[in-house]
Structure formats: C-alpha cells, structure tokens
Design a protein around this motif. Sequence first.
Motif, PDB file in Angstrom:
ATOM      1  N   HIS A   1       0.940  -1.265  -0.125  1.00 18.60           N
ATOM      2  CA  HIS A   1       0.281   0.059  -0.362  1.00 18.60           C
ATOM      3  C   HIS A   1       0.961   1.541  -0.244  1.00 18.60           C
ATOM      4  CE1 HIS A   1      -4.065  -1.953   0.024  1.00 18.60           C
ATOM      5  NE2 HIS A   1      -3.238  -2.783   1.304  1.00 18.60           N
TER       6      HIS A   1
ATOM      7  N   CYS B   1      -7.358   1.983  -4.612  1.00 17.61           N
ATOM      8  CA  CYS B   1      -6.814   0.714  -4.278  1.00 17.61           C
ATOM      9  C   CYS B   1      -8.333   0.150  -2.660  1.00 17.61           C
ATOM     10  CB  CYS B   1      -5.631   0.424  -3.353  1.00 17.61           C
ATOM     11  SG  CYS B   1      -5.566  -0.780  -2.555  1.00 17.61           S
TER      12      CYS B   1
ATOM     13  N   CYS C   1      -8.001   0.238   0.625  1.00 18.04           N
ATOM     14  CA  CYS C   1      -7.696  -0.224   1.125  1.00 18.04           C
ATOM     15  C   CYS C   1      -8.199   1.665   0.986  1.00 18.04           C
ATOM     16  CB  CYS C   1      -5.682  -0.153   1.064  1.00 18.04           C
ATOM     17  SG  CYS C   1      -5.100   1.192   0.659  1.00 18.04           S
TER      18      CYS C   1
ATOM     19  N   CYS D   1      -1.353   2.465  -4.940  1.00 18.23           N
ATOM     20  CA  CYS D   1      -0.714   2.092  -4.254  1.00 18.23           C
ATOM     21  C   CYS D   1      -0.067   0.808  -5.345  1.00 18.23           C
ATOM     22  CB  CYS D   1      -1.775   0.865  -3.748  1.00 18.23           C
ATOM     23  SG  CYS D   1      -2.834   1.959  -2.008  1.00 18.23           S
TER      24      CYS D   1
END
Length: 395
Positions: A245, A255, A257, A262
Amino acid sequence: MKPVSGTNLEQAKAHNRRVVIEMIRTQGPMTRSELARQTALTVQTISNIVGELVASRLLKAGEQRALPRGQPVTPYDIDPDGAYSIGLELERDHAAGVLTDLSGAVRARLRRPAARPGPDAALPLLADMAEELIATAGVDRSRLLGAGIAMPGRYQGEGVTSLSPVALPGWQAYPVAARLEERLGMPVLVENDASAATIGERLYGAGRGLSNFAYIWIGMGVSSGLVIDGQLYRGSQRNAGEIHHMIAVAGGKACHCGKRGCLGAYLALGAVHEHLGTADDDEEAILAALERDDPALDRWIAEAVGPLRQAIDFYELAFDPATVILGGSMPPALLARLMERLEPLHPPVDPDAVRQIPRVIAGATGKDTSLLGAAALPVFSETNPQFDVLQKPVG
Ligand SMILES: [Zn+2]
C-alpha cells in the motif's frame, strides 16, 4: 529500548562459530589457515571452533590437499546430514511442507488441500505433516533444528499473527509459534511469506553472501524484505516491508485500502487477473495466458513496470543495497517477462560506480519460494552471525 552491556565469552564463542559456518557456506570448503586469514581469528581459535563444529557434525573434513611443501591440509565443508529443518506453509487453499538438510537440499516434500483453515483445523494438520516428513525422509529426529512456517499476513509480535481479513480467518492474535511448538516438540519460527523468502535467498539463493540487499516479493500481495548488515530488518512492530500500500502513482487507481495508486494495485497478481478478466485464485489462467502469449500480459507489464521502477528507486536511495532481488509466488516465466521490460531504471545515485552485481536480479520464484524460506528459518537462526549476540541485554 534494551540497555546493552559488554560481551560475555560464551556469546563471543557462539558468534565466532556462526562466522565460521557462514564463511564456509558462502565460499565453499576451507582449511583452518584459510579460515583464520578470512575471519581475522587466530589459528588456535579456529582450530578449537572447527573441532567443536566437527564434533557436533555441522562441519565435516574433506579430502586432504597436498601442498608443495610441508604437511597436507584438510578443507572443511558443511555436513548436509549434520542438521535438518522442516518448512511449512499455510495458504488459502492448501498446506505444504518440506524437510531440508543443512545444505538446503529437499529430502522430503508433501502438499495437502485445506480450505481457508482456521487454527483448530490447521494445527493438527501441520503436526501430522511434520511427522510424515520426518518418517518419509528417514532422518534422525535428534538432528532437527526446528520448523519454520510461512503465513500470509502481518504479525503483532513474536510469532503472534495479526492477519488481514482478506487472508486467513480465525488467526487474529493467535500465538501460532507457541501452539505449534507444543504439538511438534521442537522450536518453531513464524514469518510472513516475504520475510521467509528473503531469509531463503540470503542462505541459499541470490542473496547468498550479501550482507545488504532488498527483496521484493510479488504474489497475491506485494511485500518486501530488507537485509541490513546480515540481519533481516523487522521494524518496531515486525511489519517492515509491507509495501503493497505504498503509493506509487499519485492519484492513481483506487485500492481496497481506501488510498489511490498503491504499488500492489498495479504489481500484484490481482492486477494480472484484472487485465485477463479472470478470478483471483485462478492460477491456471495466468499459465494459460503465458502459453498463448496473451497481449493482456503486455498491457499488465506496461502498467506495472513504472510503479516497480519507483519502488526499486526508493530502496536504492534509502538503503544503498548491493542489489534488489525480485521474487515471489508468480510463475517464473511471468517474472522473466516483467524483468525484460524493467530497463531503463531510474538513474542511480552514482552512475559511474563500478558494480559487482547488477542493480536488480531475479530470485527464486514459483510455489516453493516461501516454503523453502520457511525451512531456512531455523537454520538461519542457528547459524547466521548475529551482531546482537555480542550485546548482552542487561537485566
Ligand atoms: Zn492500498
């Protein structure tokens, strides 16, 4: 932070034993006087250490070499049968195991299906597998150094897992090393896939003899290992190297996350599957695409290579490694294709420097990478010269 004091004699002896093993492991068979020259220890000290290592069967005497003058000399080499190690690996759909000897050669291997196993199902399975490996290889149990296990995910502390929810369920805060140690009756070391593979490279692979290198693991995730002064750098919470990440493209792809751009969103196998339009766990689809030379692979490489160059640039500038090793669980042919497109790398900090090894080299790839790394963990722990053994914690 632990306060440190001086060295006691036992620790210094243990350190010197490891230095001798490491020297022979990386440079091949050596005589006592060659060892003394290379390690800057006295011939008497080397003779004592070699005597102990031969008695404990970590080293063995080779055939005597005749010299033009004087007595013939004896080279010493690693005794492959001096010690064994077990490597175990738990993935989402299977468990695998190998038993290796001290030279890293595989003496037995096996693989069992397991569907996203939690601890209750996995521990008896892994213990059974270890027993079967010992029986199949027919080795002396007293010569087992221990077992290493590679698992996807992060760790909270000494062998306690803190896996991400996308990996394996039921392992949050589970003391996997301690529980497995109770069942196996031998020391157990746990690392994530990338750390295990980094140690495997350092002992037996592309990082052999290198004290400073970076390793980038490409598989379902992207992570990395960093060897500094011969040691794997773990970080304050044992989560060093989680570069999946790290933002590699400002404002790039979204992403899961929550961030954008990332590294893992471009480089991990999931991105290959996106380009192919295949499911994340469909390993065969990538092999088939390689086979038919699918142009989607080139589109993936075109998109992945920039973020990868940036990660390499970061490691080179921040840590000045001897080289950056690329490896992981991706098919070897796919890594080879990616590496063909890697140049031009970003300009190095010192373009005129004479390099001993290329800036980027290929490490081991394929299914066995972290498994062999796991088997290397007990050997590394037993034989790697550690600077911290010279610093005795106080209290
Ligand atoms: Zn991310």
